[in-house]
Structure formats: C-alpha cells, structure tokens
Design a protein around this motif. Structure first.
Motif, short mmCIF file in Angstrom:
data_model
loop_
_atom_site.label_atom_id
_atom_site.label_comp_id
_atom_site.label_asym_id
_atom_site.label_seq_id
_atom_site.Cartn_x
_atom_site.Cartn_y
_atom_site.Cartn_z
N PHE A 39 9.93 64.11 50.25
CA PHE A 39 9.89 62.93 49.27
C PHE A 39 10.97 61.86 49.96
O PHE A 39 10.73 60.67 50.01
CB PHE A 39 10.43 63.37 47.90
CG PHE A 39 9.39 64.12 47.10
CD1 PHE A 39 8.24 64.05 47.50
CD2 PHE A 39 9.86 65.01 46.06
CE1 PHE A 39 7.18 64.67 46.92
CE2 PHE A 39 8.77 65.68 45.56
CZ PHE A 39 7.42 65.45 45.64
N SER A 40 12.15 62.47 50.61
CA SER A 40 13.24 61.48 50.82
C SER A 40 12.66 60.62 52.18
O SER A 40 12.90 59.67 52.49
CB SER A 40 14.40 62.38 51.36
OG SER A 40 14.68 63.02 50.40
N ILE A 43 10.20 58.02 51.21
CA ILE A 43 10.92 56.81 50.70
C ILE A 43 11.59 55.82 51.81
O ILE A 43 11.49 54.90 51.84
CB ILE A 43 12.00 57.31 49.91
CG1 ILE A 43 11.31 57.74 48.57
CG2 ILE A 43 12.96 55.89 49.31
CD1 ILE A 43 10.38 56.84 47.67
N ILE A 44 12.18 56.67 52.89
CA ILE A 44 12.82 55.98 53.88
C ILE A 44 11.80 55.26 54.84
O ILE A 44 12.16 54.11 55.09
CB ILE A 44 13.61 57.06 54.74
CG1 ILE A 44 14.76 57.43 54.02
CG2 ILE A 44 14.24 56.19 55.99
CD1 ILE A 44 15.58 58.49 54.52
N ILE A 46 8.98 54.02 53.80
CA ILE A 46 8.32 53.06 53.21
C ILE A 46 9.07 51.70 53.52
O ILE A 46 8.63 50.50 53.63
CB ILE A 46 8.35 53.19 51.86
CG1 ILE A 46 7.14 54.35 51.43
CG2 ILE A 46 7.94 52.04 50.73
CD1 ILE A 46 6.97 54.82 50.20
N PHE A 47 10.43 51.93 53.26
CA PHE A 47 11.35 50.67 53.33
C PHE A 47 12.11 50.49 54.79
O PHE A 47 12.60 49.29 55.08
CB PHE A 47 12.67 50.81 52.46
CG PHE A 47 12.26 50.74 51.22
CD1 PHE A 47 12.36 49.69 50.30
CD2 PHE A 47 12.11 52.02 50.34
CE1 PHE A 47 11.82 49.84 49.12
CE2 PHE A 47 11.67 51.89 48.91
CZ PHE A 47 11.58 50.79 48.20
N TYR A 61 19.16 59.43 53.72
CA TYR A 61 18.51 60.64 53.56
C TYR A 61 19.17 61.68 52.62
O TYR A 61 18.41 62.35 51.78
CB TYR A 61 18.32 61.30 55.07
CG TYR A 61 17.56 62.45 55.11
CD1 TYR A 61 16.35 62.55 54.95
CD2 TYR A 61 18.32 63.66 55.38
CE1 TYR A 61 15.44 63.78 55.06
CE2 TYR A 61 17.60 64.98 55.48
CZ TYR A 61 15.95 64.88 55.29
OH TYR A 61 15.50 65.95 55.26
N LEU A 64 19.34 60.98 48.78
CA LEU A 64 17.82 61.04 48.41
C LEU A 64 17.51 62.45 47.98
O LEU A 64 16.89 62.69 47.10
CB LEU A 64 16.68 60.38 49.20
CG LEU A 64 16.64 58.94 49.09
CD1 LEU A 64 15.86 58.35 50.25
CD2 LEU A 64 16.31 58.48 47.91
N PHE A 68 16.39 63.82 44.65
CA PHE A 68 15.32 64.52 44.11
C PHE A 68 15.67 66.02 43.65
O PHE A 68 14.84 66.48 42.84
CB PHE A 68 14.21 64.67 45.35
CG PHE A 68 13.53 63.15 45.55
CD1 PHE A 68 12.61 62.77 44.71
CD2 PHE A 68 13.82 62.44 46.73
CE1 PHE A 68 12.01 61.56 44.77
CE2 PHE A 68 13.14 61.32 46.76
CZ PHE A 68 12.31 60.64 46.07
#
Length: 352
Positions: A39-40, A43-44, A46-47, A61, A64, A68
């Motif tokens: 998940f982390s 997210i990283i 994506i941005f 990292y 996050l 989570f």
C-alpha cells in the motif's frame, strides 16, 4: 468469565459480538499488516511523477507503513462493533496519528542531509554549509511548531487561551530563556559573519579542534584527543576565533645563535648560504623572506630567519620543517660553525 464480558462491554457492543466478526477482524488486521508495504509503495508511486523511484529511501515510506498498520488495527476494532464512547476515542487516536505522521514526514523532507538540502546547495552555491543547515533546521522547526499547534487544537485545547496564559507568565519565561535567546542570536551572527564552516580547524579560547556540528544552541568541536566539546554560541561570538583552515601560507621562524668564537666572515658566509638556499627552495615563498644578523646576545651572534611556505596541512608542514632544519644544519656543518648554548660561570671566593 462474567468479569471478562463486563470489561468487553465497556469497549464493545456485546450483543453484536460474534465469532464471525472476530474472524473477519483478524483477517482484516493480518491483511493490512502483510500488505502495508505494498500500500505504501502504491501511494508513493502515485504521487512520484518524475525520475526513478527508490521506494524504501522515501521519507514517506516508513510513516505510511506505520499508518496502514494502525489503519488495519482501527478497521478491525470498528468491525468488532465498539461502543459510542470507544468509537469516539478511536477516531480521535486516528486523527492524532495522522497529524503526527504527516508532521514527521514533512519535517524529514526539509531536514539536514535530505534531498531538499541537496537541491538547496545547487541553488545557493555561494552559501556555506552552516547557512544551509540553519535554513533546513529552521524549516523543520517551523513545521513541527505548526504540527504541534494542530495537535493541541485536536486535543480540544483553546490556542488563544494558551497564548494568553503564556503572556501572563511571559516575564518568567523570558528570564528563563535568556541564555537560549542569546545562543540563537549568536547562531545567526555566526551564519552572517561566516567565521568558520563544518570541518574547519579552529581555536576558540582554550579549545582547539575541528568543527563537527553547528546548531541553534551550540558549536561542537572535536579536539585532537578525539573528545567533543560543546560551546554555547553566545560564548563563541564573544571570543576570538582563530581559523587555521583559512591559512594562505605558514610562517617559519628560526633563530640561530652562533658561538662568540665564530669569525664575522664565517657569520656572513653562513647568512649568505642560508639565504641562497631558501631562495632556491620550491616550497619557500620569496615574499617576506629574510636572513639577518639581528642581535648580539649573552650567548652569541643571533641569525634570524623568517620565511613563508604554501604548505598548509599541519602534518605535511611538520614533515617539511624537519627536512628544512636538516638542510640548514648541513650548511652550519659545512662552515664548521657551532651553535651556542646557555652557559653560566660560577666564581668561588676564597675566604682565607
């Protein structure tokens, strides 16, 4: 068993509590724990738009992963059906955790030794290391203060009332913070004046060594015996600072005292040969070079030698000084000129 059920009833709705809910909650918790790294990473990615991504070295990292993992625990507790007060408490903990993790992550983005510092160095090429680190630490402090204010507000405290309370005790705080304020002002003066940089070899008062760290409060110097001395910035700015790392040349002073039985011609020959030798030396600068018959002392004739060398490194300088002294002594031996030494004549009076 009744006490256990009573305790659970404080936190969960016992009527809706079941084995099925417990299994689902356990599966959700395990899933979040196992997949928190994935998940982390998502997210990283994506941005993170440009450049190659080194996920595990990213400042967000680890926070996050913690988030989570905590979100998995929060979700599993919600599935178990918490009571209204306990649900409110869980929501409060979740919000506080998010504030802490975001503040910590953003603070690390601008901290010293971060990518932000490297980018700042490329843009501020004329700024020294102390100024850049001061900027990074100031930004990190500001971010932590903003995060702290948001955290206090979330806990339900009135910020304006807190500020008013600080105003009432302002005199006491000001008296207690005098040293801190003077050290911060001293740090700003050091940054503006730039008397040294990280790694420079300096002397402040009786302390001499290499600058290891420079903070708002103090300057840390590692001495030759490998111990670290912390000096308050207020003391540093009010002391004479000798920066050996900014030497442009080193001065060499040598005094040769020749014996009284040395002839004046021999004194002149020694003086002339030493001057010719020094003028031909590659590591001796002609600027300021002289060899003079400077004085007649109680012990003999004094030849004063003054010259400069561009060798700045202390160990290299000492090694060169060693070879220089040998060559000067060889000139003395060539002319069979001896150095004088302190003598004292004692006269004994016969009482008879």
């Amino acid at each position: 068993m009744e006490k256990v059920i009573e305790t659970l009833g404080t936190f969960f709705d016992v009527k809706s509590f079941s084995v099925k809910r417990l299994i689902i909650a356990a599966l959700v918790l395990a899933s979040f724990y196992i997949l928190r790294g994935l998940f982390s990473t998502i997210i990283i990615k994506i941005f993170k738009v440009k450049g190659k991504i080194n996920i595990k070295s990213n400042n967000f990292y680890n926070p996050l992963r913690v988030f989570f993992g905590g979100l998995g625990l929060y979700t599993s507790l919600i599935i178990l059906g918490p009571t209204a007060p306990f649900r409110t408490f869980l929501n409060k903990i979740l919000r506080l955790s998010i504030i802490l993790l975001v503040t910590y992550s953003i603070g690390n983005l601008v901290a010293p030794h971060s990518k932000f510092e490297k980018k700042l160095r490329t843009k501020m090429t004329k700024a020294n290391d102390s100024l850049i680190r001061m900027i990074c630490k100031s930004l990190k402090l500001i971010i932590y203060i903003i995060g702290g204010v948001i955290l206090i507000s979330e806990l339900g405290y009135n910020i304006s009332g807190l500020i008013t309370g600080l105003g009432i005790g302002g005199v006491a705080i000001a008296l207690a913070a005098q040293d801190t304020a003077s050290n911060i002002i001293g740090a700003l003066m050091i940054v503006l004046d730039k008397p040294f940089e990280i790694g420079d070899w300096i002397r402040v008062g009786t302390t001499e060594g290499s600058i290891e760290e420079f903070t708002f409060r103090s300057t840390r110097i590692r001495e030759a015996k490998n111990c670290v001395v912390s000096i308050p910035n207020s003391v540093v700015v009010n002391s004479a600072i000798t920066n050996w790392s900014r030497l442009q040349k080193r001065r060499i002073d040598i005094n040769l005292v020749l014996e009284f039985d040395t002839t004046l011609k021999k004194v002149a020959d020694v003086q002339n040969d030493i001057l010719i030798f020094l003028e031909s030396e590659q590591n001796i600068l002609n600027d300021g070079l002289f060899v003079r018959f400077s004085d007649i002392t109680d012990d003999g004739y004094n030849l004063k030698i003054v010259c400069y060398t561009p060798i700045l490194n202390y160990l290299d300088y000492m090694e060169y000084l060693d070879s220089l002294n040998y060559k000067i002594m060889s000139i003395l031996h060539k002319h069979k000129a001896s150095l004088a030494y302190n003598t004292q004549t004692l006269y004994l009076k016969n009482s008879k």
